[in-house]
Scaffold this motif. Sequence first.
Motif, PDB file in Angstrom:
ATOM      1  N   ASN A 223      -2.024   5.850   8.105  1.00 54.20           N
ATOM      2  CA  ASN A 223      -1.274   4.597   8.208  1.00 54.20           C
ATOM      3  C   ASN A 223       0.211   4.797   8.490  1.00 54.20           C
ATOM      4  OD1 ASN A 223      -3.072   2.500   8.112  1.00 54.20           O
ATOM      5  ND2 ASN A 223      -2.250   1.603   6.242  1.00 54.20           N
TER       6      ASN A 223
ATOM      7  N   GLN B 117     -13.711  -2.943  -1.615  1.00 53.58           N
ATOM      8  CA  GLN B 117     -12.980  -3.787  -2.550  1.00 53.58           C
ATOM      9  C   GLN B 117     -12.324  -4.981  -1.867  1.00 53.58           C
ATOM     10  OE1 GLN B 117     -13.189  -3.142  -5.886  1.00 53.58           O
ATOM     11  NE2 GLN B 117     -14.604  -1.569  -5.140  1.00 53.58           N
TER      12      GLN B 117
ATOM     13  N   ARG C   5      -8.245  10.703   1.442  1.00 59.82           N
ATOM     14  CA  ARG C   5      -7.767  10.687   0.069  1.00 59.82           C
ATOM     15  C   ARG C   5      -8.416   9.537  -0.704  1.00 59.82           C
ATOM     16  NH1 ARG C   5      -1.674  10.600   2.262  1.00 59.82           N
ATOM     17  NH2 ARG C   5      -2.818   9.326   3.780  1.00 59.82           N
ATOM     18  N   PRO C   6      -8.573   9.671  -2.005  1.00 59.01           N
ATOM     19  CA  PRO C   6      -9.182   8.582  -2.791  1.00 59.01           C
ATOM     20  C   PRO C   6      -8.449   7.259  -2.638  1.00 59.01           C
ATOM     21  CG  PRO C   6      -9.022  10.585  -4.112  1.00 59.01           C
ATOM     22  CD  PRO C   6      -8.256  10.847  -2.841  1.00 59.01           C
ATOM     23  N   ASP C   7      -7.134   7.334  -2.438  1.00 54.33           N
ATOM     24  CA  ASP C   7      -6.330   6.121  -2.309  1.00 54.33           C
ATOM     25  C   ASP C   7      -5.822   5.951  -0.875  1.00 54.33           C
ATOM     26  OD1 ASP C   7      -4.692   8.311  -2.339  1.00 54.33           O
ATOM     27  OD2 ASP C   7      -3.143   7.413  -3.616  1.00 54.33           O
ATOM     28  N   GLU C   8      -6.596   6.401   0.101  1.00 52.69           N
ATOM     29  CA  GLU C   8      -6.163   6.342   1.504  1.00 52.69           C
ATOM     30  C   GLU C   8      -5.750   4.916   1.874  1.00 52.69           C
ATOM     31  OE1 GLU C   8      -4.948   8.161   4.671  1.00 52.69           O
ATOM     32  OE2 GLU C   8      -6.333   9.316   3.431  1.00 52.69           O
ATOM     33  N   PRO C   9      -4.502   4.706   2.304  1.00 56.24           N
ATOM     34  CA  PRO C   9      -4.058   3.355   2.661  1.00 56.24           C
ATOM     35  C   PRO C   9      -4.770   2.860   3.924  1.00 56.24           C
ATOM     36  CG  PRO C   9      -2.192   4.852   2.316  1.00 56.24           C
ATOM     37  CD  PRO C   9      -3.417   5.703   2.408  1.00 56.24           C
TER      38      PRO C   9
ATOM     39  N   ASN D 227      -7.659  15.838   6.693  1.00 55.73           N
ATOM     40  CA  ASN D 227      -7.737  14.433   6.296  1.00 55.73           C
ATOM     41  C   ASN D 227      -7.935  13.569   7.536  1.00 55.73           C
ATOM     42  OD1 ASN D 227      -7.370  12.608   3.907  1.00 55.73           O
ATOM     43  ND2 ASN D 227      -5.798  11.715   5.240  1.00 55.73           N
TER      44      ASN D 227
END
Length: 295
Positions: free
Chosen positions: A142, A267, A108-112, A158
């Motif tokens: 996660n 990041q 996912r774009p925001d995969e934790p 995923n």
Amino acid sequence: MTTLTDPSSVDPALINPRAVRLVEAFKNALARMRDEEGLTFDDLNAVTDLLQRIQTATGAPLALVAMPLYSELFQGGRDGYTPSEDVNSPTYLPGSPHIDNPGTLPMRPDEPGTPLIVSGRVLDGHGQPLAGAKLDIYHAANNGNYSGLYDDGVAKYNLRGHLFTDADGRCTFTTITPVAYADPNVTAVDGVVEAVAALGRSLYRPAHIHYEVHHSDLITPWRGEIYFKGDPIIPVDFVGGTLAPPALQADTLLHEDPEDIAGQGFQGPYRTMQFDFVLKTRTSPDTIAPKAGPA
């Protein structure tokens, strides 16, 4: 209901000598545990009752629920080679998407999680690379969930994918660093915490990545999990304290230098992991000297 002319008659063609032998051996093993370890009928009842309650709570097959009792027995491929599990993981899904080498597992774009770059080689018993080996790779998110197994809105594949090794047997992919997890359905079962603690185990599984390795030269496909060196949960793993021997523990390194992070396009801090598979092929020697660590 079928009525037999002679209720004492058993069709000889239906008798399975191996099944007869294994059942007798199992009963003999229980008898030895009774005589040597004090096994009681109440002990057996307690175990089967707890397993049945876990099965009811999770909906998993009873054979899967009982895996912590026997999974360590079915880990072969030693003699210096990377140990392999002789059972299929219940979390495996066929048909995962192909990714490049180097590539990135679908996520996912925001995969934790903390980014993880994994690299390594697939070698035979002579230390030669296995080019074109197919690696099926996947791991839990996660929250401990595996994609495609729960109706949780996460895409079926995923953190699942497959790639092929290059001419030097190398592969590199990016994913999210797995974390330790416990099944909340299991932890909620009354008495399971005490039962697991009595065995000196944790309800958690150590962080790991699942692999299946296929190549036409392999004696059998490789199936198993790669863990992380230094993980304190490994010795008390819910599934088994010896399931992750040193030969299945990978070197990892945390990178926190800002220039390094920016160079990788991340990041924040990320990790790298290095692990080489040494697998037995049709031309490999029967036994090899195990290496101290990944080459």
